[in-house]
Design an enzyme around this catalytic site. Structure first.
Site, short mmCIF file in Angstrom:
data_model
loop_
_atom_site.label_atom_id
_atom_site.label_comp_id
_atom_site.label_asym_id
_atom_site.label_seq_id
_atom_site.Cartn_x
_atom_site.Cartn_y
_atom_site.Cartn_z
N LYS A 1 0.81 -1.22 0.00
CA LYS A 1 0.00 0.00 0.00
C LYS A 1 0.85 1.28 0.00
O LYS A 1 0.44 2.29 -0.54
CB LYS A 1 -0.95 0.01 1.21
CG LYS A 1 -2.13 -0.93 1.05
CD LYS A 1 -3.10 -0.78 2.21
CE LYS A 1 -4.28 -1.71 2.05
NZ LYS A 1 -5.29 -1.56 3.08
N ASP B 1 -10.14 3.11 1.56
CA ASP B 1 -10.32 2.63 2.94
C ASP B 1 -10.90 3.75 3.80
O ASP B 1 -11.78 3.53 4.65
CB ASP B 1 -8.98 2.21 3.57
CG ASP B 1 -8.55 0.82 3.13
OD1 ASP B 1 -9.42 0.04 2.71
OD2 ASP B 1 -7.34 0.53 3.20
#
Ligand code: NAP
Length: 469
Positions: A70, A106
């Protein structure tokens, strides 16, 4: 049918074997008839650069990015959407003719899940556990919405929490505290808190016996959001429910972060309920974390179970009206059959006779279609009753805290509540509820905490839950 026109999306990470994103996205593409496919790609760290180049080379439409890439993927992208830049982590890549933009869904997925439960972060005191990738996204998302944050991380990596608190403070202009995650700090931080978010991996399978917050620290009214989604009902959430807290599970966030990525790739509105259902099925539970998936059954009725005072009859009445079904009350049928009140049956013939009558009326009612069945509080004690009900009905457990039950039933109600006896009613409720709770849970397809909800809202939540089933 896959063709040269089919657009490819996927997931890169290491490992990717346990991801539910492929089933979630492929179900959504199918549902909308979009010529897209979603594939998992196991990519080790040393192959990350070549994998991202392959996105351009093969004209892949987009990717999700998971552990451990990420942060590491950022240098290989062309642009970052501002929130992803602030967070310093990317979970979604969109490829527009070779230009790769990094997003972080997210953060928005977390907010959607929270706001979906009617909780607005503005002005709320939030305790955030963890300072890893997901916690970073959540911290910025909450700060942007005006929440007041304290971040706790375990001692070995406290520096991460300090760094995160510093970045979020300077972004939001509000002081964010960073503390070591230990019992005294957590206890003190939770005193003024409205919301606690677990963004650590504590409680995740295979360590699902663990919880980052001890049972005693959770109280009624606190919002407990556990972003861990495997299992959906973590130990933290189940203890929080027992304490009367408001719970939000990681499945909601998982679905929303996926839905937002889906919309970035396709430009179409994501079929969120389809995605939720597939994810719940893949994770082996219902969207509410209930015991049994009712998705395979063709049911036309709803059976409401729960302790006295949970609102089975009142909610049943509203639900019957809204769903255009017939309301059937098992206790009324027993009274009719016996020709006397329930208190009198208990008094004159005892509980065993009452339970036999209960079993008879359950059998008579269970197979009928299109009913809302308000069950007596003890129906669940007999598995035969539940098996019969489930032939035609989704079983909904209307949960309520002991305090809520006491408020609703005790005043002048002793005549019809023979099980509570003449002694301390509050103690009797607690004891009987503790005994029955596992039976309700085991029976339930859907569980709804009614403690702080009105009748209309409970009925609406049941209808939404039935759509997901
Ligand atoms: P990560 O970057 O590896 O961070 C893990 C966090 O957990 C770190 O803060 C770590 O603390 C903490 N931690 C791990 N073991 C711990 C322990 N025994 N005691 C206390 N703290 C501990 O992982 P992530 O990507 O943030 O994911 C964290 C969790 O969120 C995972 O369970 C993941 O599946 C879940 N998640 C859910 C969603 C969703 O959509 N629902 C999205 C993303 C992630 P240290 O810094 O001290 O190591």
């Amino acid at each position: 049918m896959i063709s040269s026109e089919t657009r490819i999306c996927g997931l890169i990470g290491d490992p990717v074997t346990h991801s539910v994103s492929p089933v979630m996205h492929n179900a959504a593409f199918d549902f909308l008839g979009l010529d897209y496919i979603y594939l998992p790609f196991a990519v080790t760290k040393d192959r990350l650069a070549r994998a991202v180049d392959g996105v351009r080379g093969l004209n892949i439409r987009g990717l999700n990015v998971t552990i451990p890439h990420k942060v590491a993927v950022i240098p290989f992208l062309d642009r970052l959407e501002p929130l992803a830049e602030r967070i310093g982590a990317v979970n979604t890549i969109v490829n527009d003719d070779g230009v790769l933009t990094g997003h972080n869904t997210d953060a928005a997925g977390f907010l959607k899940a929270l706001q979906g439960r009617g909780i607005e972060p503005k002005g709320k005191v939030v305790v955030l556990l963890g300072a890893g990738g997901a916690a970073r996204a959540i911290a910025f998302a909450l700060a942007e919405k005006g929440a007041r944050l304290t971040i706790l991380n375990r001692k070995q990596e406290l520096d991460w929490a300090v760094e995160l608190a510093g970045s979020v403070s300077s972004f939001s202009g509000r002081k964010v505290k960073a503390l070591e995650l230990n019992e005294p700090n957590l206890k003190a931080a939770l005193v003024p808190a409205d919301v606690v978010v677990n963004a650590t991996s504590v409680g995740m399978r295979p360590n699902d016996g663990q919880s980052p917050v001890s049972r005693e620290l959770v109280r009624q009214g606190l919002v407990v959001f556990d972003i861990v989604y495997s299992p959906v009902r973590t130990r933290l959430l189940s203890e929080a429910e027992q304490a009367g807290a408001v719970t939000v599970n990681g499945l909601d966030m998982l679905v929303w972060q996926g839905a937002l990525a889906f919309e970035l790739w396709t430009g179409a509105k994501a079929p969120v309920e389809v995605m939720r259902k597939e994810v719940a099925r893949a994770l082996g539970g219902t969207p509410f974390g209930g015991a049994v998936g009712a998705g395979e059954r063709k049911t036309t009725s709803v059976a409401l179970v729960g302790f006295m005072g949970a609102g089975k009859t009142a909610v049943g009445r509203v639900l019957a009206e809204k769903m255009n079904k017939e309301l059937v009350e098992l206790d009324s049928l027993i009274v009719e059959k016996a020709g006397k009140s329930i208190a009198r049956i208990f008094d004159q013939e005892g509980e065993i006779v009452f339970r036999q009558l209960e079993m008879e009326v359950t059998r008579e009612v269970a197979g009928r279609k299109n009913q809302i069945i308000a069950c007596g509080g003890g129906v669940v004690l007999n598995k035969i009753n539940i098996d019969r009900l489930k032939a035609e009905a989704v079983v909904v457990y209307l949960m309520a805290s002991p305090e809520a039950i006491q408020e609703r039933v005790v005043a002048g109600d002793a005549e019809v509540r023979p099980l509570l006896g003449d002694g301390d009613k509050s103690l009797a409720i607690r004891e009987l509820l503790a005994f029955r709770q596992p039976f309700y849970r085991r029976a339930a397809d859907i569980i709804i905490d009614t403690s702080r909800m009105g009748i209309e809202a409970v009925a609406e939540q049941i209808i939404a839950g039935l759509k997901r089933e």
